[in-house]
Design a protein around this motif. Structure first.
Motif, short mmCIF file in Angstrom:
data_model
loop_
_atom_site.label_atom_id
_atom_site.label_comp_id
_atom_site.label_asym_id
_atom_site.label_seq_id
_atom_site.Cartn_x
_atom_site.Cartn_y
_atom_site.Cartn_z
N LYS A 199 112.58 -70.83 20.46
CA LYS A 199 111.32 -70.38 21.05
C LYS A 199 111.15 -68.91 20.68
CE LYS A 199 108.66 -70.09 25.30
NZ LYS A 199 108.14 -71.15 26.12
N HIS A 200 109.98 -68.56 20.15
CA HIS A 200 109.70 -67.18 19.75
C HIS A 200 108.81 -66.54 20.81
CE1 HIS A 200 111.30 -67.61 15.64
NE2 HIS A 200 110.89 -68.86 15.76
N ILE A 201 109.18 -65.32 21.20
CA ILE A 201 108.37 -64.54 22.14
C ILE A 201 108.05 -63.21 21.47
CG2 ILE A 201 108.32 -63.36 24.36
CD1 ILE A 201 110.28 -65.48 25.41
N THR A 202 106.77 -62.88 21.40
CA THR A 202 106.35 -61.59 20.87
C THR A 202 105.72 -60.82 22.01
OG1 THR A 202 105.98 -62.54 18.69
CG2 THR A 202 104.93 -60.43 19.15
N THR A 203 106.24 -59.64 22.27
CA THR A 203 105.70 -58.80 23.32
C THR A 203 104.58 -57.96 22.74
OG1 THR A 203 107.18 -56.93 22.96
CG2 THR A 203 107.97 -58.69 24.40
N GLY A 204 103.83 -57.33 23.54
CA GLY A 204 102.74 -56.47 23.10
C GLY A 204 101.90 -56.14 24.30
N GLY A 205 102.02 -54.94 24.78
CA GLY A 205 101.37 -54.60 26.03
C GLY A 205 102.15 -55.22 27.18
N THR A 206 101.83 -54.82 28.37
CA THR A 206 102.53 -55.35 29.53
C THR A 206 102.18 -56.82 29.71
OG1 THR A 206 102.42 -53.19 30.55
CG2 THR A 206 102.87 -55.03 32.01
N GLY A 207 103.20 -57.66 29.93
CA GLY A 207 102.94 -59.08 30.10
C GLY A 207 104.16 -59.81 30.59
N THR A 208 103.99 -61.10 30.81
CA THR A 208 105.07 -61.95 31.29
C THR A 208 105.06 -63.25 30.51
OG1 THR A 208 104.93 -61.04 33.52
CG2 THR A 208 106.00 -63.18 33.29
N THR A 209 106.25 -63.70 30.13
CA THR A 209 106.43 -65.03 29.54
C THR A 209 107.29 -65.81 30.51
OG1 THR A 209 106.35 -64.16 27.29
CG2 THR A 209 107.38 -66.32 27.59
N THR A 210 106.89 -67.02 30.84
CA THR A 210 107.65 -67.85 31.78
C THR A 210 108.39 -68.93 31.02
OG1 THR A 210 106.01 -67.43 33.51
CG2 THR A 210 107.48 -69.32 33.81
N LEU A 211 109.72 -68.95 31.18
CA LEU A 211 110.53 -70.02 30.61
C LEU A 211 110.62 -71.15 31.62
CD1 LEU A 211 113.49 -67.99 29.01
CD2 LEU A 211 111.38 -68.81 27.92
N THR A 212 110.79 -72.37 31.14
CA THR A 212 110.93 -73.53 32.01
C THR A 212 112.28 -74.19 31.75
OG1 THR A 212 109.99 -75.08 30.43
CG2 THR A 212 108.43 -73.93 31.88
N ALA A 213 112.62 -75.16 32.58
CA ALA A 213 113.86 -75.90 32.37
C ALA A 213 113.86 -76.59 31.01
CB ALA A 213 114.06 -76.92 33.50
N ALA A 214 112.69 -76.93 30.49
CA ALA A 214 112.59 -77.56 29.17
C ALA A 214 113.01 -76.60 28.05
CB ALA A 214 111.17 -78.06 28.92
N ASP A 215 113.00 -75.29 28.32
CA ASP A 215 113.44 -74.30 27.33
C ASP A 215 114.95 -74.11 27.34
OD1 ASP A 215 110.84 -73.63 26.38
OD2 ASP A 215 110.52 -72.42 28.18
N SER A 216 115.63 -74.68 28.33
CA SER A 216 117.07 -74.55 28.43
C SER A 216 117.74 -75.08 27.16
CB SER A 216 117.59 -75.33 29.64
OG SER A 216 119.00 -75.26 29.71
N GLY A 217 118.71 -74.32 26.66
CA GLY A 217 119.42 -74.71 25.46
C GLY A 217 118.79 -74.20 24.18
N GLY A 227 105.03 -51.57 25.12
CA GLY A 227 104.70 -52.22 26.38
C GLY A 227 105.84 -53.02 26.95
N ASN A 228 106.14 -52.78 28.22
CA ASN A 228 107.21 -53.52 28.89
C ASN A 228 106.82 -54.99 29.05
OD1 ASN A 228 108.61 -51.14 29.08
ND2 ASN A 228 107.93 -50.71 31.17
N HIS A 229 107.83 -55.86 29.04
CA HIS A 229 107.57 -57.30 29.09
C HIS A 229 108.60 -57.97 30.00
CE1 HIS A 229 105.45 -60.78 27.39
NE2 HIS A 229 106.60 -61.42 27.50
N THR A 230 108.15 -58.89 30.82
CA THR A 230 109.04 -59.66 31.70
C THR A 230 109.16 -61.08 31.18
OG1 THR A 230 108.38 -58.35 33.63
CG2 THR A 230 109.40 -60.50 34.06
N ILE A 231 110.39 -61.60 31.17
CA ILE A 231 110.62 -63.01 30.87
C ILE A 231 111.13 -63.64 32.16
CG2 ILE A 231 111.96 -64.67 29.52
CD1 ILE A 231 112.13 -62.51 27.31
N ALA A 232 110.29 -64.48 32.76
CA ALA A 232 110.63 -65.12 34.03
C ALA A 232 111.45 -66.38 33.76
CB ALA A 232 109.36 -65.48 34.80
N LEU A 233 112.64 -66.42 34.35
CA LEU A 233 113.52 -67.58 34.21
C LEU A 233 113.18 -68.62 35.27
CD1 LEU A 233 116.86 -65.59 33.88
CD2 LEU A 233 115.59 -66.65 32.02
N PRO A 234 113.44 -69.90 34.99
CA PRO A 234 113.29 -70.88 36.08
C PRO A 234 114.35 -70.59 37.14
CG PRO A 234 114.20 -71.92 34.11
CD PRO A 234 113.87 -70.51 33.74
#
Length: 166
Positions: free
Chosen positions: A36-54, A65-72
Protein backbone atom coordinates in the motif's frame (compact mmCIF):
# COMPACT_ATOMS: atom_id res chain seq x y z
CA UNK A 1 5.19 -54.03 4.23
CA UNK A 2 3.00 -50.92 4.01
CA UNK A 3 0.01 -50.80 1.75
CA UNK A 4 0.09 -48.16 -1.01
CA UNK A 5 -2.53 -45.40 -1.04
CA UNK A 6 -3.73 -43.74 -4.23
CA UNK A 7 -3.43 -40.03 -4.93
CA UNK A 8 -7.21 -39.53 -4.68
CA UNK A 9 -7.28 -41.01 -1.19
CA UNK A 10 -4.35 -38.82 -0.05
CA UNK A 11 -6.12 -35.70 -1.36
CA UNK A 12 -9.32 -36.69 0.43
CA UNK A 13 -7.45 -37.22 3.72
CA UNK A 14 -5.73 -33.82 3.46
CA UNK A 15 -8.98 -32.01 2.58
CA UNK A 16 -10.71 -33.57 5.60
CA UNK A 17 -7.88 -32.67 8.00
CA UNK A 18 -9.56 -30.91 10.92
CA UNK A 19 -6.61 -29.75 12.98
CA UNK A 20 -3.88 -27.16 12.84
CA UNK A 21 -0.91 -27.81 10.65
CA UNK A 22 2.51 -27.09 12.23
CA UNK A 23 4.90 -25.63 9.67
CA UNK A 24 7.78 -25.19 12.15
CA UNK A 25 9.24 -22.13 10.48
CA UNK A 26 8.59 -23.27 6.90
CA UNK A 27 7.34 -20.65 4.48
CA UNK A 28 4.71 -20.92 1.80
CA UNK A 29 5.79 -20.05 -1.73
CA UNK A 30 3.67 -17.90 -4.00
CA UNK A 31 2.02 -15.71 -1.34
CA UNK A 32 1.71 -12.05 -2.26
CA UNK A 33 2.34 -9.76 0.70
CA UNK A 34 0.68 -6.79 -0.95
CA UNK A 35 1.84 -3.19 -0.91
CA UNK A 36 0.00 0.00 0.00
CA UNK A 37 1.44 3.38 -1.02
CA UNK A 38 0.77 6.50 1.03
CA UNK A 39 1.82 9.93 -0.23
CA UNK A 40 1.63 12.78 2.24
CA UNK A 41 1.16 16.38 1.25
CA UNK A 42 -0.25 18.99 3.52
CA UNK A 43 -1.82 18.04 6.81
CA UNK A 44 -3.94 14.91 6.50
CA UNK A 45 -4.82 11.47 7.76
CA UNK A 46 -4.72 8.04 6.14
CA UNK A 47 -6.72 5.30 7.86
CA UNK A 48 -5.47 1.72 7.70
CA UNK A 49 -7.92 -1.15 8.13
CA UNK A 50 -7.57 -4.76 9.23
CA UNK A 51 -7.56 -5.63 5.50
CA UNK A 52 -4.22 -3.75 5.23
CA UNK A 53 -2.66 -6.04 7.84
CA UNK A 54 0.35 -7.88 6.45
CA UNK A 55 0.85 -5.39 3.62
CA UNK A 56 4.04 -3.42 3.20
CA UNK A 57 3.08 0.22 3.81
CA UNK A 58 5.39 2.50 1.79
CA UNK A 59 5.19 6.17 2.75
CA UNK A 60 6.41 9.14 0.73
CA UNK A 61 6.64 12.10 3.08
CA UNK A 62 8.74 14.30 0.81
CA UNK A 63 6.07 17.03 0.62
CA UNK A 64 5.63 19.62 3.39
CA UNK A 65 2.99 18.89 6.05
CA UNK A 66 2.50 16.58 9.01
CA UNK A 67 0.52 13.41 8.36
CA UNK A 68 -1.26 10.91 10.62
CA UNK A 69 -1.66 7.23 9.81
CA UNK A 70 -4.55 5.87 11.90
CA UNK A 71 -4.17 2.19 12.79
CA UNK A 72 -7.16 -0.08 13.37
CA UNK A 73 -7.75 -0.72 17.07
CA UNK A 74 -5.48 -3.50 18.30
CA UNK A 75 -8.51 -5.06 19.97
CA UNK A 76 -10.09 -5.75 16.56
CA UNK A 77 -7.87 -8.78 16.13
CA UNK A 78 -4.71 -10.29 17.49
CA UNK A 79 -2.04 -10.70 14.86
CA UNK A 80 -2.62 -7.44 13.01
CA UNK A 81 0.75 -6.58 11.48
CA UNK A 82 2.01 -3.39 9.87
CA UNK A 83 5.45 -2.72 8.41
CA UNK A 84 5.72 0.98 7.59
CA UNK A 85 8.79 2.10 5.61
CA UNK A 86 9.70 5.54 4.30
CA UNK A 87 10.25 5.19 0.55
CA UNK A 88 11.61 8.75 0.26
CA UNK A 89 13.35 11.12 2.65
CA UNK A 90 10.69 12.99 4.58
CA UNK A 91 10.67 16.78 4.19
CA UNK A 92 12.45 18.87 6.82
CA UNK A 93 9.05 20.14 7.93
CA UNK A 94 7.14 16.85 7.76
CA UNK A 95 6.43 14.44 10.59
CA UNK A 96 4.51 11.18 10.10
CA UNK A 97 2.68 9.81 13.11
CA UNK A 98 1.05 6.39 13.63
CA UNK A 99 -1.97 6.56 15.95
CA UNK A 100 -3.18 3.43 17.77
CA UNK A 101 -6.28 5.23 19.06
CA UNK A 102 -5.64 3.98 22.62
CA UNK A 103 -3.55 5.40 25.47
CA UNK A 104 -0.27 3.44 25.71
CA UNK A 105 -1.42 1.45 22.67
CA UNK A 106 2.10 1.10 21.19
CA UNK A 107 4.90 -0.37 23.30
CA UNK A 108 8.43 -1.51 22.63
CA UNK A 109 12.03 -0.52 21.95
CA UNK A 110 13.08 2.13 19.41
CA UNK A 111 16.51 2.57 17.81
CA UNK A 112 18.08 5.75 16.43
CA UNK A 113 21.05 5.13 14.17
CA UNK A 114 24.10 7.35 13.89
CA UNK A 115 26.65 7.25 11.07
CA UNK A 116 28.43 4.15 12.37
CA UNK A 117 26.50 2.77 15.34
CA UNK A 118 23.26 2.73 17.29
CA UNK A 119 23.14 6.17 18.91
CA UNK A 120 20.04 5.81 21.05
CA UNK A 121 17.71 3.07 22.29
CA UNK A 122 14.46 4.09 23.98
CA UNK A 123 11.59 2.26 25.67
CA UNK A 124 8.31 3.51 24.21
CA UNK A 125 4.80 3.33 25.68
CA UNK A 126 2.40 5.79 24.09
CA UNK A 127 -0.71 6.09 21.93
CA UNK A 128 1.35 7.40 19.02
CA UNK A 129 4.69 6.68 17.38
CA UNK A 130 6.20 8.20 14.30
CA UNK A 131 8.98 9.57 12.16
CA UNK A 132 10.48 12.96 12.97
CA UNK A 133 11.34 15.79 10.58
CA UNK A 134 13.77 14.86 7.79
CA UNK A 135 13.77 11.09 8.44
CA UNK A 136 15.72 9.24 5.77
CA UNK A 137 14.58 6.67 3.21
CA UNK A 138 14.42 3.20 4.78
CA UNK A 139 13.41 4.38 8.26
CA UNK A 140 10.85 1.85 9.46
CA UNK A 141 8.38 0.84 12.14
CA UNK A 142 7.11 -2.75 12.38
CA UNK A 143 4.11 -3.36 14.69
CA UNK A 144 2.15 -6.47 15.68
CA UNK A 145 -1.06 -6.56 17.75
CA UNK A 146 -1.62 -9.09 20.52
CA UNK A 147 -5.33 -8.24 20.68
CA UNK A 148 -4.90 -5.58 23.38
CA UNK A 149 -2.12 -3.30 22.08
CA UNK A 150 0.56 -2.99 19.40
CA UNK A 151 4.09 -4.22 20.08
CA UNK A 152 7.10 -2.73 18.34
CA UNK A 153 8.97 -5.54 16.56
CA UNK A 154 11.43 -3.11 15.01
CA UNK A 155 11.68 0.68 14.84
CA UNK A 156 14.73 2.24 13.22
CA UNK A 157 15.36 5.80 12.09
CA UNK A 158 18.22 8.22 11.64
CA UNK A 159 16.37 10.79 13.79
CA UNK A 160 14.59 10.36 17.11
CA UNK A 161 11.11 8.81 16.80
CA UNK A 162 8.25 11.04 17.92
CA UNK A 163 5.06 10.49 19.90
CA UNK A 164 3.40 13.83 19.01
CA UNK A 165 3.71 16.51 16.36
CA UNK A 166 6.30 19.08 17.41
Amino acid sequence: MAKRIGLGRVQQLIENLKRELQLNGASLVGGDRGVKHITTGGTGTTTLTAADSGKLILVDGSAVGNHTIALPLATESSGLEFLIILKADSHGETQILLDSGVSNGIKGMLKKLAASAIANVLDHSNQKLGFGDASKTGSRIHLISDGTQYWVVDAVSDVVHISAFG
